[in-house]
Each structure stands twice: as structure tokens, then as C-alpha cells.
Design an enzyme around this catalytic site. Structure first.
Site, mmCIF file in Angstrom:
data_model
loop_
_atom_site.group_PDB
_atom_site.id
_atom_site.type_symbol
_atom_site.label_atom_id
_atom_site.label_comp_id
_atom_site.label_asym_id
_atom_site.label_seq_id
_atom_site.Cartn_x
_atom_site.Cartn_y
_atom_site.Cartn_z
ATOM 1 N N GLY A 242 -9.073 3.930 6.895
ATOM 2 C CA GLY A 242 -8.785 5.348 7.112
ATOM 3 C C GLY A 242 -7.325 5.619 7.426
ATOM 4 O O GLY A 242 -6.811 6.673 7.072
ATOM 5 N N PHE A 243 -6.665 4.657 8.048
ATOM 6 C CA PHE A 243 -5.286 4.894 8.474
ATOM 7 C C PHE A 243 -4.453 3.631 8.334
ATOM 8 O O PHE A 243 -4.970 2.526 8.545
ATOM 9 C CB PHE A 243 -5.248 5.349 9.940
ATOM 10 C CG PHE A 243 -6.067 6.593 10.183
ATOM 11 C CD1 PHE A 243 -5.534 7.855 9.940
ATOM 12 C CD2 PHE A 243 -7.383 6.498 10.606
ATOM 13 C CE1 PHE A 243 -6.306 8.999 10.119
ATOM 14 C CE2 PHE A 243 -8.161 7.638 10.795
ATOM 15 C CZ PHE A 243 -7.619 8.901 10.553
ATOM 16 N N GLY A 244 -3.186 3.826 8.034
ATOM 17 C CA GLY A 244 -2.246 2.712 8.038
ATOM 18 C C GLY A 244 -1.770 2.476 9.472
ATOM 19 O O GLY A 244 -2.057 3.267 10.384
ATOM 20 N N GLY A 245 -1.056 1.396 9.670
ATOM 21 C CA GLY A 245 -0.385 1.151 10.939
ATOM 22 C C GLY A 245 -1.271 0.712 12.091
ATOM 23 O O GLY A 245 -0.846 0.754 13.249
ATOM 24 N N ASP B 296 -4.730 3.536 -1.936
ATOM 25 C CA ASP B 296 -5.794 3.867 -0.989
ATOM 26 C C ASP B 296 -6.279 5.292 -1.207
ATOM 27 O O ASP B 296 -5.551 6.253 -0.945
ATOM 28 C CB ASP B 296 -5.265 3.724 0.439
ATOM 29 C CG ASP B 296 -5.075 2.273 0.817
ATOM 30 O OD1 ASP B 296 -6.047 1.511 0.733
ATOM 31 O OD2 ASP B 296 -3.936 1.908 1.177
ATOM 32 N N MET C 185 -8.868 8.155 -0.127
ATOM 33 C CA MET C 185 -9.704 8.531 1.030
ATOM 34 C C MET C 185 -10.209 9.955 0.861
ATOM 35 O O MET C 185 -9.463 10.832 0.423
ATOM 36 C CB MET C 185 -8.869 8.453 2.306
ATOM 37 C CG MET C 185 -8.227 7.102 2.519
ATOM 38 S SD MET C 185 -7.236 7.135 4.017
ATOM 39 C CE MET C 185 -6.608 5.461 4.028
ATOM 40 N N ASP D 13 -6.794 -6.571 3.960
ATOM 41 C CA ASP D 13 -6.160 -5.256 4.049
ATOM 42 C C ASP D 13 -6.258 -4.706 5.469
ATOM 43 O O ASP D 13 -7.359 -4.487 5.972
ATOM 44 C CB ASP D 13 -6.896 -4.323 3.061
ATOM 45 C CG ASP D 13 -6.284 -2.938 2.967
ATOM 46 O OD1 ASP D 13 -5.242 -2.685 3.596
ATOM 47 O OD2 ASP D 13 -6.868 -2.099 2.239
ATOM 48 N N GLY D 14 -5.091 -4.465 6.069
ATOM 49 C CA GLY D 14 -5.035 -3.821 7.370
ATOM 50 C C GLY D 14 -4.288 -4.650 8.396
ATOM 51 O O GLY D 14 -4.726 -5.744 8.748
ATOM 52 N N GLY D 15 -3.129 -4.141 8.831
ATOM 53 C CA GLY D 15 -2.360 -4.839 9.856
ATOM 54 C C GLY D 15 -1.770 -6.154 9.391
ATOM 55 O O GLY D 15 -1.423 -7.008 10.214
ATOM 56 N N HIS E 7 -1.133 -1.276 -4.384
ATOM 57 C CA HIS E 7 -2.427 -0.962 -3.751
ATOM 58 C C HIS E 7 -2.521 0.544 -3.488
ATOM 59 O O HIS E 7 -1.634 1.128 -2.863
ATOM 60 C CB HIS E 7 -2.536 -1.756 -2.451
ATOM 61 C CG HIS E 7 -3.860 -1.624 -1.764
ATOM 62 N ND1 HIS E 7 -4.980 -2.330 -2.157
ATOM 63 C CD2 HIS E 7 -4.247 -0.869 -0.709
ATOM 64 C CE1 HIS E 7 -5.997 -2.018 -1.358
ATOM 65 N NE2 HIS E 7 -5.580 -1.126 -0.478
ATOM 66 N N GLY F 51 0.972 -2.163 4.164
ATOM 67 C CA GLY F 51 1.570 -0.830 4.103
ATOM 68 C C GLY F 51 2.792 -0.760 4.973
ATOM 69 O O GLY F 51 3.921 -0.912 4.504
ATOM 70 N N SER F 52 2.587 -0.591 6.280
ATOM 71 C CA SER F 52 3.739 -0.418 7.176
ATOM 72 C C SER F 52 4.671 -1.625 7.169
ATOM 73 O O SER F 52 5.888 -1.451 7.271
ATOM 74 C CB SER F 52 3.269 -0.086 8.599
ATOM 75 O OG SER F 52 2.003 -0.600 8.856
ATOM 76 N N SER G 87 0.839 -1.196 0.000
ATOM 77 C CA SER G 87 0.000 0.000 0.000
ATOM 78 C C SER G 87 0.873 1.244 0.000
ATOM 79 O O SER G 87 1.618 1.497 0.958
ATOM 80 C CB SER G 87 -0.895 0.010 1.237
ATOM 81 O OG SER G 87 -1.437 1.311 1.386
ATOM 82 N N MET H 231 -11.650 -5.974 4.927
ATOM 83 C CA MET H 231 -10.892 -5.056 5.777
ATOM 84 C C MET H 231 -10.621 -5.720 7.118
ATOM 85 O O MET H 231 -11.543 -6.181 7.799
ATOM 86 C CB MET H 231 -11.677 -3.758 6.011
ATOM 87 C CG MET H 231 -11.809 -2.850 4.805
ATOM 88 S SD MET H 231 -10.264 -2.463 3.949
ATOM 89 C CE MET H 231 -9.302 -1.687 5.250
ATOM 90 N N HIS I 173 -8.302 1.146 -4.177
ATOM 91 C CA HIS I 173 -9.249 0.896 -3.069
ATOM 92 C C HIS I 173 -9.906 2.235 -2.743
ATOM 93 O O HIS I 173 -9.296 3.096 -2.114
ATOM 94 C CB HIS I 173 -8.445 0.335 -1.887
ATOM 95 C CG HIS I 173 -9.235 0.146 -0.631
ATOM 96 N ND1 HIS I 173 -8.637 -0.059 0.594
ATOM 97 C CD2 HIS I 173 -10.581 0.126 -0.402
ATOM 98 C CE1 HIS I 173 -9.577 -0.203 1.516
ATOM 99 N NE2 HIS I 173 -10.750 -0.074 0.944
ATOM 100 N N MET J 254 -12.092 4.534 -0.841
ATOM 101 C CA MET J 254 -12.804 4.759 0.433
ATOM 102 C C MET J 254 -13.459 6.122 0.313
ATOM 103 O O MET J 254 -13.092 7.082 1.009
ATOM 104 C CB MET J 254 -11.796 4.687 1.591
ATOM 105 C CG MET J 254 -11.297 3.275 1.853
ATOM 106 S SD MET J 254 -9.772 3.222 2.811
ATOM 107 C CE MET J 254 -8.577 3.344 1.489
HETATM 108 C C1 DX5 Z 1 -6.461 1.419 5.457
HETATM 109 C C2 DX5 Z 1 -5.937 1.089 4.083
HETATM 110 C C3 DX5 Z 1 -4.843 0.116 4.074
HETATM 111 C C4 DX5 Z 1 -3.614 0.566 4.816
HETATM 112 C C5 DX5 Z 1 -2.881 -0.649 5.263
HETATM 113 O O1 DX5 Z 1 -7.580 2.227 5.333
HETATM 114 O O2 DX5 Z 1 -6.976 0.574 3.272
HETATM 115 O O3 DX5 Z 1 -4.516 -0.267 2.738
HETATM 116 O O4 DX5 Z 1 -2.761 1.373 4.070
HETATM 117 O O5 DX5 Z 1 -1.832 -0.241 6.058
HETATM 118 P P1 DX5 Z 1 -1.164 -1.218 7.112
HETATM 119 O O6 DX5 Z 1 -0.662 -2.390 6.352
HETATM 120 O O7 DX5 Z 1 -0.098 -0.389 7.708
HETATM 121 O O8 DX5 Z 1 -2.248 -1.608 8.085
HETATM 122 ZN ZN ZN Z 2 -6.500 -0.348 1.268
#
Ligand code: DX5
Ligand code: ZN
Length: 233
Positions: free
Chosen positions: A149-152, A42, A44, A180-182, A40, A202-203, A15, A144, A73, A75
Site C-alpha cells: 500500500g505504501f512505499g518507505g 505498483d 493500487m 518487495d518492501g523496505g 516495477h 522504491g525509496s 519501483s 511482500m 504488481h 494490488m
Molecule cells: C508497496 C509496493 C512496493 C513499494 C516499495 O505496496 O508494492 O513496491 O513501492 O517501496 P520501498 O522500497 O520504499 O519499500
Molecule cells: Zn510492488
């Protein structure tokens, strides 16, 4: 017991949200070289989710830096007025949220009419049944595993059961199950065993900040998933 292993290909989709936005082109090239399968993206809007990222013009600027699949993606709500712009910006997959509006079926028809692969994403609180009546219109389901909304953020373990339910519901269809997510190497194996074949991270990919680090990070996620699928590393 886990779901039967799926023949859908194993995909790692970094991401870009977690990259250094001051050098997007370079970051796209680095994850491409590091072994990403899809990129990917994102998007928003500060309305559907409490954060704002980037839109079609920024995606268009990234497009010349790789030939890999652009996995968008969205959002955003509404999404329909912007689908054409994302298609023209070079997105190959366009995923919309089931919760983003009352006309999911229409949005998916519109994405297919633009010649793109259509995806549906479901938030952690949304039941899997939300996709039941659009299975003929989708190429991808994005589960999800954090609130978007946020990475990490921390991986929500309840997503594992949803992944297996989605895999069962889509069995026999050419539909990718993406999560997707964590997502990190500590959960990609369990997710693969549950039936996910595409992993957004992402992270866990961008930590380290160099192409060599990205390569090691992508391999770690991929290897744990491949092992769970019974594939050679
Ligand atoms: C969250 C995004 C994800 C996000 C994942 O809203 O859709 O794609 O960037 O980030 P990590 O892998 O850090 O959870
Ligand atoms: Zn995403």
C-alpha cells in the site's frame, strides 16, 4: 544455513511509486540509464490496499520511455476485469495477489493466455502454501516484505524465512523469487542468501533525485546481493 545459490539472474527492479510523478517519463529513462533491469509498477485501487496509485493509461504513457521489462504488481481486487488492459498497456509481467480473490488459478491462466509472464504475490500474513497448487502457472513469486500500500516502510525480517521457503518450493523450476518492501543494501545480501533473485526497491533507489544517485543506489543493492551469491562485482 542459507539455501543453495540459484542460477536465476540477479535483477534490480526500481519501483516507480517512489519517483517524481510530475515527470514520469524522465524518471523511467533515468532508472533505465542508471542500470535498472526491470521497472516495477505498483498499481493500487484503494480497496485491496488503502492507497490509490495509477492504472493502465499511465503505464501506457511510460512505455515508450524504455525497452526494459515492465513488472506490474497489481494490488487490486478484483483483478480479472483489468488484466487485458494491463497487457495492452505494455506490461511484460503481471503479478496478482493470492489474497485478491477466490480464483487465483483462473487469473493466472488469463495472464498466460494474454501472452504475459504470470506472477503471484503473497502478503506478510499469507503462508507460502498459497502458491503450492499454482506452480505450473507462474513465472514469478513476489514475497511482500511490508504490508502493501505504501512505499518507505520498514522491512519485515520474517520475510527472510518465507523467501527461503519459496525458493525451496520452486526449486528446479524457471521461477523468479522477487522481494518487495523496505529493500535496501543492508538487507539485499541476506535476501539473496535466502534465495531471492529479484529485488524491488522504491525509496532506496530514488533517494537523491538524480540519475547519478539512482546509479549509486542501484549498484549498492546489486553489489550486496551479488556478493552473497558469490558473484563478481
Ligand atoms: C508497496 C509496493 C512496493 C513499494 C516499495 O505496496 O508494492 O513496491 O513501492 O517501496 P520501498 O522500497 O520504499 O519499500
Ligand atoms: Zn510492488
Amino acid at each position: 544455513m542459507s539455501q543453495p545459490f540459484t542460477p536465476r539472474p540477479l535483477v534490480i527492479a526500481p519501483s516507480i511509486l517512489a519517483s517524481d510523478f510530475s515527470k514520469l517519463g524522465e524518471e523511467v529513462r533515468a532508472v533505465d540509464q542508471a542500470g535498472a533491469d526491470w521497472i516495477h509498477l505498483d498499481v493500487m485501487d484503494g480497496h485491496f490496499v488503502p492507497n490509490i496509485s495509477y492504472g493502465p493509461d499511465v503505464i501506457k504513457a511510460m512505455r515508450p520511455h524504455t525497452k526494459k521489462i515492465f513488472d506490474a504488481h497489481l494490488m487490486i481486487s478484483p483483478c480479472d476485469p483489468y488484466l487485458e488492459a494491463f497487457a495492452k498497456a505494455g506490461c511484460d509481467h503481471i503479478t496478482v495477489h493470492a489474497e485478491a480473490g477466490p480464483h487465483l488459478h483462473r487469473s493466472l491462466q488469463a495472464i498466460r493466455a494474454l501472452g504475459k509472464k504470470a506472477g503471484v504475490s503473497i502478503n506478510p500474513a499469507t503462508p507460502v502454501s498459497a502458491i503450492e497448487h499454482v506452480l505450473d502457472l507462474i513465472d514469478l513469486v513476489l514475497v511482500m516484505s511490508v504490508n502493501p500500500g505504501f512505499g518507505g516502510q520498514a522491512f519485515i525480517r520474517g520475510s527472510l524465512g518465507k523467501v527461503s521457503d519459496v525458493r525451496a518450493m520452486t526449486a528446479g523450476r524457471p521461477i523468479d523469487v522477487e522481494v518487495d518492501g523496505g529493500v535496501a543494501p543492508d538487507v539485499s545480501g541476506e535476501l539473496a542468501a535466502a534465495g531471492a533473485n529479484a529485488f524491488v526497491a522504491g525509496s532506496a533507489v530514488f533517494k537523491g533525485g538524480t540519475m547519478e544517485a539512482y546509479k549509486a543506489n542501484i549498484s549498492a543493492i546489486r553489489n550486496a546481493a551479488a556478493l552473497a551469491r558469490g558473484e563478481a562485482i
